[in-house]
Design a protein around this motif. Structure first.
Motif, PDB file in Angstrom:
ATOM      1  N   GLY A   1       0.849  -1.203   0.000  1.00  0.00           N
ATOM      2  CA  GLY A   1       0.000   0.000   0.000  1.00  0.00           C
ATOM      3  C   GLY A   1       0.878   1.243   0.000  1.00  0.00           C
ATOM      4  O   GLY A   1       1.778   1.367  -0.820  1.00  0.00           O
ATOM      5  N   PRO A   2       0.669   2.140   0.971  1.00  0.00           N
ATOM      6  CA  PRO A   2       1.467   3.368   1.026  1.00  0.00           C
ATOM      7  C   PRO A   2       2.824   3.164   1.705  1.00  0.00           C
ATOM      8  O   PRO A   2       3.585   4.103   1.860  1.00  0.00           O
ATOM      9  CB  PRO A   2       0.593   4.314   1.857  1.00  0.00           C
ATOM     10  CG  PRO A   2      -0.160   3.397   2.765  1.00  0.00           C
ATOM     11  CD  PRO A   2      -0.407   2.136   1.959  1.00  0.00           C
TER      12      PRO A   2
ATOM     13  N   HIS B   1       1.108   7.473  -6.926  1.00  0.00           N
ATOM     14  CA  HIS B   1       0.038   7.430  -5.929  1.00  0.00           C
ATOM     15  C   HIS B   1      -0.250   8.834  -5.424  1.00  0.00           C
ATOM     16  O   HIS B   1       0.637   9.656  -5.335  1.00  0.00           O
ATOM     17  CB  HIS B   1       0.437   6.540  -4.746  1.00  0.00           C
ATOM     18  CG  HIS B   1       0.735   5.137  -5.137  1.00  0.00           C
ATOM     19  ND1 HIS B   1       1.959   4.737  -5.613  1.00  0.00           N
ATOM     20  CD2 HIS B   1      -0.049   4.027  -5.136  1.00  0.00           C
ATOM     21  CE1 HIS B   1       1.917   3.438  -5.873  1.00  0.00           C
ATOM     22  NE2 HIS B   1       0.711   2.992  -5.603  1.00  0.00           N
ATOM     23  N   ASP B   2      -1.474   9.053  -5.082  1.00  0.00           N
ATOM     24  CA  ASP B   2      -1.852  10.342  -4.531  1.00  0.00           C
ATOM     25  C   ASP B   2      -2.039  10.203  -3.023  1.00  0.00           C
ATOM     26  O   ASP B   2      -3.114  10.428  -2.489  1.00  0.00           O
ATOM     27  CB  ASP B   2      -3.137  10.852  -5.194  1.00  0.00           C
ATOM     28  CG  ASP B   2      -3.368  12.324  -4.885  1.00  0.00           C
ATOM     29  OD1 ASP B   2      -2.381  13.033  -4.648  1.00  0.00           O
ATOM     30  OD2 ASP B   2      -4.536  12.742  -4.865  1.00  0.00           O
ATOM     31  N   GLU B   3      -0.987   9.743  -2.361  1.00  0.00           N
ATOM     32  CA  GLU B   3      -1.074   9.508  -0.921  1.00  0.00           C
ATOM     33  C   GLU B   3       0.291   9.696  -0.271  1.00  0.00           C
ATOM     34  O   GLU B   3       1.301   9.806  -0.951  1.00  0.00           O
ATOM     35  CB  GLU B   3      -1.589   8.096  -0.637  1.00  0.00           C
ATOM     36  CG  GLU B   3      -0.706   7.014  -1.235  1.00  0.00           C
ATOM     37  CD  GLU B   3      -1.331   5.627  -1.166  1.00  0.00           C
ATOM     38  OE1 GLU B   3      -2.444   5.492  -0.641  1.00  0.00           O
ATOM     39  OE2 GLU B   3      -0.708   4.675  -1.637  1.00  0.00           O
ATOM     40  N   ASP B   4       0.280   9.748   1.037  1.00  0.00           N
ATOM     41  CA  ASP B   4       1.525   9.877   1.776  1.00  0.00           C
ATOM     42  C   ASP B   4       2.291   8.559   1.713  1.00  0.00           C
ATOM     43  O   ASP B   4       1.727   7.513   1.404  1.00  0.00           O
ATOM     44  CB  ASP B   4       1.239  10.255   3.231  1.00  0.00           C
ATOM     45  CG  ASP B   4       0.587  11.628   3.343  1.00  0.00           C
ATOM     46  OD1 ASP B   4       0.687  12.412   2.378  1.00  0.00           O
ATOM     47  OD2 ASP B   4      -0.024  11.921   4.386  1.00  0.00           O
ATOM     48  N   VAL B   5       3.568   8.624   2.023  1.00  0.00           N
ATOM     49  CA  VAL B   5       4.428   7.447   1.953  1.00  0.00           C
ATOM     50  C   VAL B   5       5.043   7.190   3.322  1.00  0.00           C
ATOM     51  O   VAL B   5       5.460   8.121   4.003  1.00  0.00           O
ATOM     52  CB  VAL B   5       5.569   7.656   0.923  1.00  0.00           C
ATOM     53  CG1 VAL B   5       6.489   6.445   0.870  1.00  0.00           C
ATOM     54  CG2 VAL B   5       5.003   7.951  -0.447  1.00  0.00           C
ATOM     55  N   VAL B   6       5.088   5.927   3.704  1.00  0.00           N
ATOM     56  CA  VAL B   6       5.774   5.514   4.919  1.00  0.00           C
ATOM     57  C   VAL B   6       6.946   4.637   4.487  1.00  0.00           C
ATOM     58  O   VAL B   6       6.770   3.705   3.708  1.00  0.00           O
ATOM     59  CB  VAL B   6       4.845   4.716   5.867  1.00  0.00           C
ATOM     60  CG1 VAL B   6       5.614   4.196   7.078  1.00  0.00           C
ATOM     61  CG2 VAL B   6       3.669   5.571   6.302  1.00  0.00           C
TER      62      VAL B   6
ATOM     63  N   ALA C   1      14.040  13.145  -0.292  1.00  0.00           N
ATOM     64  CA  ALA C   1      12.732  12.590  -0.654  1.00  0.00           C
ATOM     65  C   ALA C   1      11.624  13.196   0.202  1.00  0.00           C
ATOM     66  O   ALA C   1      10.514  13.422  -0.279  1.00  0.00           O
ATOM     67  CB  ALA C   1      12.746  11.071  -0.502  1.00  0.00           C
ATOM     68  N   THR C   2      11.933  13.494   1.459  1.00  0.00           N
ATOM     69  CA  THR C   2      10.961  14.149   2.347  1.00  0.00           C
ATOM     70  C   THR C   2      10.601  15.522   1.803  1.00  0.00           C
ATOM     71  O   THR C   2       9.431  15.894   1.737  1.00  0.00           O
ATOM     72  CB  THR C   2      11.533  14.273   3.778  1.00  0.00           C
ATOM     73  OG1 THR C   2      11.762  12.961   4.294  1.00  0.00           O
ATOM     74  CG2 THR C   2      10.576  15.018   4.692  1.00  0.00           C
ATOM     75  N   ARG C   3      11.608  16.282   1.406  1.00  0.00           N
ATOM     76  CA  ARG C   3      11.368  17.608   0.833  1.00  0.00           C
ATOM     77  C   ARG C   3      10.563  17.513  -0.458  1.00  0.00           C
ATOM     78  O   ARG C   3       9.666  18.311  -0.704  1.00  0.00           O
ATOM     79  CB  ARG C   3      12.688  18.336   0.585  1.00  0.00           C
ATOM     80  CG  ARG C   3      13.209  19.041   1.811  1.00  0.00           C
ATOM     81  CD  ARG C   3      14.219  20.101   1.460  1.00  0.00           C
ATOM     82  NE  ARG C   3      15.371  19.569   0.760  1.00  0.00           N
ATOM     83  CZ  ARG C   3      16.524  19.268   1.323  1.00  0.00           C
ATOM     84  NH1 ARG C   3      16.697  19.441   2.601  1.00  0.00           N
ATOM     85  NH2 ARG C   3      17.508  18.798   0.603  1.00  0.00           N
ATOM     86  N   GLU C   4      10.893  16.532  -1.280  1.00  0.00           N
ATOM     87  CA  GLU C   4      10.192  16.333  -2.553  1.00  0.00           C
ATOM     88  C   GLU C   4       8.718  15.984  -2.314  1.00  0.00           C
ATOM     89  O   GLU C   4       7.828  16.505  -2.983  1.00  0.00           O
ATOM     90  CB  GLU C   4      10.887  15.230  -3.349  1.00  0.00           C
ATOM     91  CG  GLU C   4      10.395  15.072  -4.752  1.00  0.00           C
ATOM     92  CD  GLU C   4      10.672  16.263  -5.656  1.00  0.00           C
ATOM     93  OE1 GLU C   4       9.979  16.389  -6.678  1.00  0.00           O
ATOM     94  OE2 GLU C   4      11.574  17.083  -5.349  1.00  0.00           O
ATOM     95  N   ALA C   5       8.471  15.112  -1.343  1.00  0.00           N
ATOM     96  CA  ALA C   5       7.084  14.737  -1.010  1.00  0.00           C
ATOM     97  C   ALA C   5       6.314  15.970  -0.543  1.00  0.00           C
ATOM     98  O   ALA C   5       5.176  16.195  -0.965  1.00  0.00           O
ATOM     99  CB  ALA C   5       7.078  13.656   0.071  1.00  0.00           C
ATOM    100  N   THR C   6       6.941  16.773   0.303  1.00  0.00           N
ATOM    101  CA  THR C   6       6.301  17.987   0.820  1.00  0.00           C
ATOM    102  C   THR C   6       5.966  18.950  -0.316  1.00  0.00           C
ATOM    103  O   THR C   6       4.891  19.551  -0.321  1.00  0.00           O
ATOM    104  CB  THR C   6       7.221  18.671   1.856  1.00  0.00           C
ATOM    105  OG1 THR C   6       7.504  17.733   2.898  1.00  0.00           O
ATOM    106  CG2 THR C   6       6.558  19.899   2.452  1.00  0.00           C
ATOM    107  N   ARG C   7       6.863  19.075  -1.283  1.00  0.00           N
ATOM    108  CA  ARG C   7       6.615  19.951  -2.435  1.00  0.00           C
ATOM    109  C   ARG C   7       5.368  19.534  -3.200  1.00  0.00           C
ATOM    110  O   ARG C   7       4.698  20.353  -3.803  1.00  0.00           O
ATOM    111  CB  ARG C   7       7.804  19.920  -3.403  1.00  0.00           C
ATOM    112  CG  ARG C   7       8.838  20.958  -3.135  1.00  0.00           C
ATOM    113  CD  ARG C   7       9.915  20.932  -4.180  1.00  0.00           C
ATOM    114  NE  ARG C   7       9.562  20.107  -5.333  1.00  0.00           N
ATOM    115  CZ  ARG C   7       9.989  20.301  -6.556  1.00  0.00           C
ATOM    116  NH1 ARG C   7      10.788  21.282  -6.810  1.00  0.00           N
ATOM    117  NH2 ARG C   7       9.642  19.499  -7.544  1.00  0.00           N
ATOM    118  N   HIS C   8       5.080  18.244  -3.188  1.00  0.00           N
ATOM    119  CA  HIS C   8       3.913  17.713  -3.896  1.00  0.00           C
ATOM    120  C   HIS C   8       2.700  17.569  -2.978  1.00  0.00           C
ATOM    121  O   HIS C   8       1.723  16.918  -3.340  1.00  0.00           O
ATOM    122  CB  HIS C   8       4.239  16.372  -4.545  1.00  0.00           C
ATOM    123  CG  HIS C   8       5.257  16.462  -5.639  1.00  0.00           C
ATOM    124  ND1 HIS C   8       5.365  17.528  -6.490  1.00  0.00           N
ATOM    125  CD2 HIS C   8       6.234  15.611  -6.023  1.00  0.00           C
ATOM    126  CE1 HIS C   8       6.350  17.337  -7.338  1.00  0.00           C
ATOM    127  NE2 HIS C   8       6.899  16.173  -7.078  1.00  0.00           N
ATOM    128  N   GLY C   9       2.792  18.135  -1.760  1.00  0.00           N
ATOM    129  CA  GLY C   9       1.662  18.111  -0.844  1.00  0.00           C
ATOM    130  C   GLY C   9       1.468  16.805  -0.092  1.00  0.00           C
ATOM    131  O   GLY C   9       0.376  16.516   0.374  1.00  0.00           O
TER     132      GLY C   9
END
Length: 104
Positions: free
Chosen positions: A9-10, A37-42, A62-70
């Motif tokens: 999953g995520p 995916h349009d979801e958060d990642v763990v 990758a954390t910064r990149e995820a944050t940039r994409h909301g």
């Protein structure tokens, strides 16, 4: 020991040595997940036996990149050695570590 990445999953479950030899593989898996995916990642590090600076830097970027994409990227299963490295490198300020419920 080589790196194994299982997608659940995520959640990306990592096991093995997370070092300079496996950073590109993990980086690609995280970015593919963020793109697809349009979801958060763990990122679950419970089964990671060793981790180095290069690997921690990949997680921070990758954390910064995820944050940039909301989205959020959360680290799960950080053992004491991983937490120590995050504090020593000051990357603990950049990454999000899942809080563990303390049993009574």
């Amino acid at each position: 020991m080589t790196m194994e990445i299982i997608t659940d999953g995520p959640t990306l479950l990592l096991s093995g040595d997370f070092d300079v030899r496996s950073t590109m593989e993990v980086r690609n898996a995280i970015y593919d997940h963020l793109d697809g995916h349009d979801e958060d990642v763990v990122v679950d590090l419970t089964e990671v036996s060793t981790i180095d600076m290069t690997a921690l830097r990949v997680l921070a970027v990758a954390t910064r990149e995820a944050t940039r994409h909301g989205h959020h990227l959360t680290l799960r299963g950080c053992n004491p050695a991983v937490r120590r490295m995050l504090h020593l490198t000051r990357l603990i300020r950049v990454v999000e570590v899942e809080r563990v419920a303390v049993s009574a």
